[in-house]
Scaffold this motif. Structure first.
Motif, PDB file in Angstrom:
ATOM      1  N   ALA A 210     -20.621 -11.271   1.029  1.00 56.92           N
ATOM      2  CA  ALA A 210     -19.707 -11.056   2.158  1.00 56.92           C
ATOM      3  C   ALA A 210     -19.616  -9.559   2.425  1.00 56.92           C
ATOM      4  CB  ALA A 210     -18.343 -11.646   1.847  1.00 56.92           C
ATOM      5  N   VAL A 211     -20.156  -9.137   3.522  1.00 59.44           N
ATOM      6  CA  VAL A 211     -20.223  -7.701   3.826  1.00 59.44           C
ATOM      7  C   VAL A 211     -18.875  -7.220   4.358  1.00 59.44           C
ATOM      8  CG1 VAL A 211     -21.398  -5.932   5.178  1.00 59.44           C
ATOM      9  CG2 VAL A 211     -22.680  -7.918   4.330  1.00 59.44           C
ATOM     10  N   ILE A 212     -18.304  -6.264   3.619  1.00 56.82           N
ATOM     11  CA  ILE A 212     -16.973  -5.746   3.935  1.00 56.82           C
ATOM     12  C   ILE A 212     -17.125  -4.295   4.412  1.00 56.82           C
ATOM     13  CG2 ILE A 212     -14.755  -5.104   2.846  1.00 56.82           C
ATOM     14  CD1 ILE A 212     -15.052  -8.043   2.844  1.00 56.82           C
ATOM     15  N   ASP A 213     -16.285  -3.914   5.309  1.00 56.96           N
ATOM     16  CA  ASP A 213     -16.230  -2.521   5.780  1.00 56.96           C
ATOM     17  C   ASP A 213     -16.262  -1.562   4.574  1.00 56.96           C
ATOM     18  OD1 ASP A 213     -15.630  -0.083   6.852  1.00 56.96           O
ATOM     19  OD2 ASP A 213     -13.823  -0.738   7.919  1.00 56.96           O
ATOM     20  N   GLU A 214     -17.244  -0.669   4.549  1.00 59.27           N
ATOM     21  CA  GLU A 214     -17.353   0.184   3.344  1.00 59.27           C
ATOM     22  C   GLU A 214     -16.249   1.234   3.264  1.00 59.27           C
ATOM     23  OE1 GLU A 214     -20.975   2.358   2.899  1.00 59.27           O
ATOM     24  OE2 GLU A 214     -20.676   3.495   4.744  1.00 59.27           O
ATOM     25  N   THR A 215     -15.484   1.378   4.327  1.00 62.56           N
ATOM     26  CA  THR A 215     -14.357   2.324   4.240  1.00 62.56           C
ATOM     27  C   THR A 215     -13.092   1.617   3.754  1.00 62.56           C
ATOM     28  OG1 THR A 215     -13.596   1.945   6.504  1.00 62.56           O
ATOM     29  CG2 THR A 215     -15.280   3.637   6.214  1.00 62.56           C
ATOM     30  N   ALA A 216     -13.157   0.281   3.665  1.00 63.17           N
ATOM     31  CA  ALA A 216     -11.972  -0.465   3.216  1.00 63.17           C
ATOM     32  C   ALA A 216     -11.840  -0.314   1.703  1.00 63.17           C
ATOM     33  CB  ALA A 216     -12.105  -1.936   3.586  1.00 63.17           C
ATOM     34  N   GLY A 217     -10.611  -0.297   1.225  1.00 60.36           N
ATOM     35  CA  GLY A 217     -10.411  -0.221  -0.220  1.00 60.36           C
ATOM     36  C   GLY A 217      -9.878   1.134  -0.634  1.00 60.36           C
ATOM     37  N   THR A 218      -8.905   1.081  -1.554  1.00 57.27           N
ATOM     38  CA  THR A 218      -8.328   2.326  -2.049  1.00 57.27           C
ATOM     39  C   THR A 218      -8.729   2.499  -3.508  1.00 57.27           C
ATOM     40  OG1 THR A 218      -6.339   1.121  -2.613  1.00 57.27           O
ATOM     41  CG2 THR A 218      -6.310   2.292  -0.525  1.00 57.27           C
ATOM     42  N   GLU A 219      -8.588   3.707  -3.988  1.00 58.75           N
ATOM     43  CA  GLU A 219      -8.947   4.021  -5.373  1.00 58.75           C
ATOM     44  C   GLU A 219      -8.143   3.131  -6.329  1.00 58.75           C
ATOM     45  OE1 GLU A 219     -10.859   6.966  -5.839  1.00 58.75           O
ATOM     46  OE2 GLU A 219     -10.609   7.370  -7.955  1.00 58.75           O
ATOM     47  N   SER A 220      -8.806   2.319  -7.126  1.00 55.44           N
ATOM     48  CA  SER A 220      -8.161   1.452  -8.123  1.00 55.44           C
ATOM     49  C   SER A 220      -7.194   0.431  -7.524  1.00 55.44           C
ATOM     50  CB  SER A 220      -7.414   2.275  -9.182  1.00 55.44           C
ATOM     51  OG  SER A 220      -8.233   3.275  -9.701  1.00 55.44           O
ATOM     52  N   GLY A 221      -7.317   0.149  -6.228  1.00 54.76           N
ATOM     53  CA  GLY A 221      -6.450  -0.857  -5.611  1.00 54.76           C
ATOM     54  C   GLY A 221      -4.995  -0.470  -5.694  1.00 54.76           C
ATOM     55  N   ARG A 222      -4.134  -1.412  -6.153  1.00 59.96           N
ATOM     56  CA  ARG A 222      -2.687  -1.174  -6.211  1.00 59.96           C
ATOM     57  C   ARG A 222      -2.279  -0.290  -7.395  1.00 59.96           C
ATOM     58  NH1 ARG A 222       1.237  -2.755  -2.613  1.00 59.96           N
ATOM     59  NH2 ARG A 222       2.593  -3.464  -4.294  1.00 59.96           N
ATOM     60  N   ILE A 223      -3.217   0.031  -8.277  1.00 63.37           N
ATOM     61  CA  ILE A 223      -2.815   0.822  -9.455  1.00 63.37           C
ATOM     62  C   ILE A 223      -3.359   2.255  -9.415  1.00 63.37           C
ATOM     63  CG2 ILE A 223      -2.306  -1.127 -10.974  1.00 63.37           C
ATOM     64  CD1 ILE A 223      -5.071  -0.824 -12.236  1.00 63.37           C
ATOM     65  N   THR A 224      -3.517   2.771  -8.200  1.00 66.16           N
ATOM     66  CA  THR A 224      -3.960   4.162  -8.013  1.00 66.16           C
ATOM     67  C   THR A 224      -3.166   5.123  -8.893  1.00 66.16           C
ATOM     68  OG1 THR A 224      -4.386   3.611  -5.727  1.00 66.16           O
ATOM     69  CG2 THR A 224      -4.312   5.946  -6.243  1.00 66.16           C
ATOM     70  N   SER A 225      -1.864   4.845  -9.020  1.00 68.11           N
ATOM     71  CA  SER A 225      -0.990   5.792  -9.721  1.00 68.11           C
ATOM     72  C   SER A 225      -1.344   5.930 -11.201  1.00 68.11           C
ATOM     73  CB  SER A 225       0.467   5.347  -9.584  1.00 68.11           C
ATOM     74  OG  SER A 225       0.617   4.084 -10.190  1.00 68.11           O
ATOM     75  N   LEU A 226      -2.171   5.034 -11.737  1.00 73.56           N
ATOM     76  CA  LEU A 226      -2.539   5.149 -13.151  1.00 73.56           C
ATOM     77  C   LEU A 226      -3.677   6.143 -13.375  1.00 73.56           C
ATOM     78  CD1 LEU A 226      -2.363   1.464 -14.468  1.00 73.56           C
ATOM     79  CD2 LEU A 226      -0.608   3.220 -14.504  1.00 73.56           C
ATOM     80  N   ASN A 227      -4.336   6.586 -12.310  1.00 70.80           N
ATOM     81  CA  ASN A 227      -5.374   7.601 -12.484  1.00 70.80           C
ATOM     82  C   ASN A 227      -4.712   8.911 -12.929  1.00 70.80           C
ATOM     83  OD1 ASN A 227      -7.921   6.332 -11.744  1.00 70.80           O
ATOM     84  ND2 ASN A 227      -6.959   6.030  -9.750  1.00 70.80           N
ATOM     85  N   PRO A 228      -5.285   9.570 -13.944  1.00 67.64           N
ATOM     86  CA  PRO A 228      -4.611  10.758 -14.493  1.00 67.64           C
ATOM     87  C   PRO A 228      -4.260  11.811 -13.439  1.00 67.64           C
ATOM     88  CG  PRO A 228      -6.447  10.138 -15.875  1.00 67.64           C
ATOM     89  CD  PRO A 228      -6.501   9.241 -14.676  1.00 67.64           C
ATOM     90  N   SER A 229      -5.078  11.963 -12.413  1.00 63.92           N
ATOM     91  CA  SER A 229      -4.767  13.011 -11.432  1.00 63.92           C
ATOM     92  C   SER A 229      -3.551  12.661 -10.592  1.00 63.92           C
ATOM     93  CB  SER A 229      -5.976  13.275 -10.532  1.00 63.92           C
ATOM     94  OG  SER A 229      -6.481  12.058 -10.056  1.00 63.92           O
ATOM     95  N   THR A 230      -3.195  11.371 -10.529  1.00 65.37           N
ATOM     96  CA  THR A 230      -2.010  10.999  -9.748  1.00 65.37           C
ATOM     97  C   THR A 230      -0.870  10.532 -10.646  1.00 65.37           C
ATOM     98  OG1 THR A 230      -3.177   8.918  -9.393  1.00 65.37           O
ATOM     99  CG2 THR A 230      -3.004  10.387  -7.505  1.00 65.37           C
ATOM    100  N   LYS A 231      -1.155  10.379 -11.949  1.00 68.28           N
ATOM    101  CA  LYS A 231      -0.157   9.818 -12.872  1.00 68.28           C
ATOM    102  C   LYS A 231       1.024  10.767 -13.060  1.00 68.28           C
ATOM    103  CE  LYS A 231      -0.105   7.571 -17.413  1.00 68.28           C
ATOM    104  NZ  LYS A 231       0.258   6.209 -17.203  1.00 68.28           N
ATOM    105  N   LYS A 232       2.215  10.134 -13.092  1.00 65.87           N
ATOM    106  CA  LYS A 232       3.446  10.913 -13.308  1.00 65.87           C
ATOM    107  C   LYS A 232       3.456  11.451 -14.741  1.00 65.87           C
ATOM    108  CE  LYS A 232       5.492   6.925 -11.659  1.00 65.87           C
ATOM    109  NZ  LYS A 232       4.512   6.118 -11.947  1.00 65.87           N
ATOM    110  N   LYS A 233       3.893  12.682 -14.915  1.00 67.83           N
ATOM    111  CA  LYS A 233       3.993  13.238 -16.277  1.00 67.83           C
ATOM    112  C   LYS A 233       5.209  12.638 -16.981  1.00 67.83           C
ATOM    113  CE  LYS A 233       0.378  15.812 -16.100  1.00 67.83           C
ATOM    114  NZ  LYS A 233      -0.072  15.367 -14.827  1.00 67.83           N
TER     115      LYS A 233
END
Ligand code: FYN
Ligand code: ADP
Length: 579
Positions: free
Chosen positions: A556-579
């Motif tokens: 199923a070909v999906i728009d390649e611009t669709a989708g966010t980093e790590s989906g709903r858990i973006t905040s767990l990436n160290p660069s965005t994670k709360k200290k």
């Protein structure tokens, strides 16, 4: 004395004792991969009427065993060769333990004498020692007469109390050991009551009831432990009798139909901070629930308690207080705990149990309808190219029309969007990445779901997630399983648009071959491969897959611009994670 009778004495061997011990305990399927020293074991097991499902990689066989355990409450069996095969199975064993799925990893191993002196045997490894920290229990059997005992202990360890993964080490020599058949038969153990009920203490039930009665804004949280427990009717009765809104964790979706009016799933971020008393049923306050504190729960920062009181129903007495104070732990099996709570409600309040205050229910209903309305608007759009929403709108309809189908789901965005868009109608139909958010469960889970239930399986896969177990499409074709794999192909991990900032020849680490045709992989093995670029094409292909029950893979070909980093858990990436 006539010597001929003596020489005719019936003998059995290690191979047959393993098979007989499993069969005696109602285990009829082995997921595995043949090789030294267990090839003959797979052959003999099949000859003895067991179902032996051979995979292309042990990790997938292990995942299949684990999810078979979740679906059936019987330990799923994964059989591997020594050292490398064993190691390949370990990720699944550890994942099963983490998720409380009962499975037994049985591995052949090399000769103890040579391993222990480190003399360099074929596939030498001290497997028992390596498995131990990754599972609930680990055993080794050295003598044929102990096989029945070893299997019995492994079964009990896997399914009693909090279920988990168990390792059973069977050195190569064991299989060829012989013994008198009658003595062998007597040595086997049919496990009596492998997962004994654990009845909660009456005072614990009363404490929970008291807290529940005092609640102004109660909430029930259903986890996959509640789904595993197969106490579906009682759980539904508890929810409906008390009128308390509930939130299903991912694999508890469908325990009550997601369309149930008491479901608060579409008001998640409203109910968690607002609830005053939360009843956890087979759900842990781990990362998926922000550890029961922080802003998700109304705390002023990520460490602060939100003020909720908790009732926790769990079979593990050590689970309470793992993250925040549990005011009323109810320890026992979920079936017994929920029925005890129901009985206590009946005996104190009868049919006069006061439903939660109307302002609480109305506030939830309002949030829900706003979110559902917004979702409906998004789903009604038909963007070109297709995106996650327009594709999942199709999947949502297909599951609604086929509520018995098993839904396997992995990925980042492909996982998160599917979870919130696709309603489930029946218990234990949604199988996903679980507690670890692990990638690679897809095809193993799909094979096991088809083998164990006989139902149609629909696997919604991110293109990255699929890659971890993709070769098992051959297994799906080989056993002619009714599995329809849908790959949401957006050309990369998260999306397909990242660029190499140096301008060098290598593409970005998150990017795959553009326009890949995963459907041709299915063609290679005689299954049905379909390339779908619109919701209409996707719908047609899925309907046809379900009608024909043929192994199908839809790219199923999906728009390649669709989708966010790590989906709903973006905040767990160290660069965005709360200290
Ligand atoms: C849910 N929602 C809905 C519906 N159901 N809206 C409309 N209609 C329906 N039916 C709303 C819900 O209220 C939330 O909005 C939002 O959709 C998302 O719901 P979800 O998915 O339940 O909530 P959330 O916040 O994503 O849940 C947290 C989580 C979950 C941690 C439990 O993200 C999760 O299970 N994540 C697993 C991630 C994972 O393992 N990934 C694999 C690795 S990926 P609001 O209420 O407005 O918030 C590696 O990169
Ligand atoms: P989720 O991720 O859906 O929240 P978890 O895996 O975190 O679910 O939690 C499942 C919980 O259910 C575990 O704490 C486990 O001890 C518990 N559990 C599993 N099976 C049973 C059972 N039969 N009875 C009671 N508790 C159970």
């Amino acid at each position: 004395m006539d010597m001929t009778t003596d020489t005719k004495l019936d003998v059995t061997d290690g191979f047959h004792l393993v098979i007989d011990a499993l069969k005696l305990n109602g285990i009829d399927t082995i997921f595995g991969l043949p090789g030294i020293p267990i090839t003959d074991l797979t052959r003999m097991a099949q000859a003895e009427g067991m179902r032996v499902i051979s995979f292309r990689h042990e990790q997938n066989a292990g995942n299949a065993a684990a999810i078979a355990g979740f679906i059936t409450q019987k330990p799923g069996i994964c059989l591997t060769v020594s050292a490398p095969g064993f190691l390949n199975g370990l990720t699944a064993l550890a994942n099963a333990t983490t998720n409380c799925f009962p499975m037994i990893l049985i591995s052949g191993s090399s000769e103890r004498e040579i391993v222990d002196l480190q003399q360099g045997d074929y596939e030498e490894m001290d497997q028992l020692a390596i498995a131990k920290p990754l599972c609930k229990a680990a055993f080794r059997v050295l003598h044929a007469e102990d096989i029945g005992l070893g299997v019995a202990r492994a079964i009990r360890a896997a399914v009693s109390g909090r279920p988990g993964g168990v390792y059973l080490d069977l050195p190569a020599k064991l299989f060829a050991q012989t013994m008198d058949a009658e003595a062998g038969k007597k040595s086997l153990i049919e496990v009596v009551d492998p997962a004994p009920r654990q009845i909660p203490a009456p005072d614990a039930v009363q404490r929970a009831l008291g807290l529940l009665k005092s609640a102004k804004r109660p909430l029930i949280l259903l986890g996959k432990g509640a789904a595993y427990a197969q106490a579906d009717m009682d759980i539904r009765a508890l929810v409906e009798k008390t009128g308390i809104p509930y939130l299903p964790m991912s694999m508890a979706k469908g325990l009550l139909p997601d369309t149930h009016e008491q479901s608060a799933a579409a008001a998640r971020s409203y109910v968690l901070p607002e609830a005053d008393v939360v009843v956890l049923i087979g759900a842990r306050l781990n990362w998926l629930l922000s550890h029961g504190k922080g802003k998700t729960w109304g705390g002023k920062d990520h460490k602060a308690w939100g003020g909720q009181k908790f009732i926790q129903i769990d079979i593990s007495p050590q689970e309470a207080d793992s993250n925040v104070r549990i005011d009323a732990p109810v320890v026992g099996d979920i079936g017994s705990c929920v029925s005890a709570l129901l009985a206590a409600i009946d005996s104190t309040a009868g049919s006069n149990w006061a439903k939660p205050p109307a302002d609480w229910l109305n506030a939830i209903a309002e949030r829900k309808s706003k979110n559902i309305g917004k979702m409906a608007e998004t789903l009604a759009k038909d963007p070109k190219p297709m995106n996650f929403h327009s594709a999942l709108n199709v999947v949502r309809d297909i599951i609604k029309a086929n509520p018995d189908a098993m839904l396997v789901n992995e990925g980042a965005n492909a996982l998160d969007f599917t979870r919130s868009i696709v309603d489930m109608y029946k218990p234990r139909k949604r199988l996903d990445v679980g507690t670890w958010g692990i990638m690679g469960i897809g095809m193993g889970f799909a094979v096991a779901a088809a083998v164990v239930t006989g139902e149609q399986v629909i696997a919604i896969e991110g293109d990255s997630a699929f890659g971890f177990s993709g070769m098992e499409v051959e297994t799906i074709c080989r056993y002619n399983l009714p599995v329809c794999v849908v790959i949401f192909n957006n050309n990369g991990v998260y999306r397909g648009t990242d660029a190499n900032p140096t301008g060098g020849p290598d593409v970005a680490p998150t990017v795959f071959v553009k326009g890949a045709r995963y459907d041709k992989l299915m063609d290679a093995f005689g299954g049905v491969g379909v390339h779908a670029t619109t919701p209409a094409e996707l719908r047609k292909a899925m309907e046809e897959a379900i009608r024909s029950r043929k192994p199908t893979l839809i790219n199923a070909v999906i728009d390649e611009t669709a989708g966010t980093e790590s989906g709903r858990i973006t905040s767990l990436n160290p660069s965005t994670k709360k200290k």
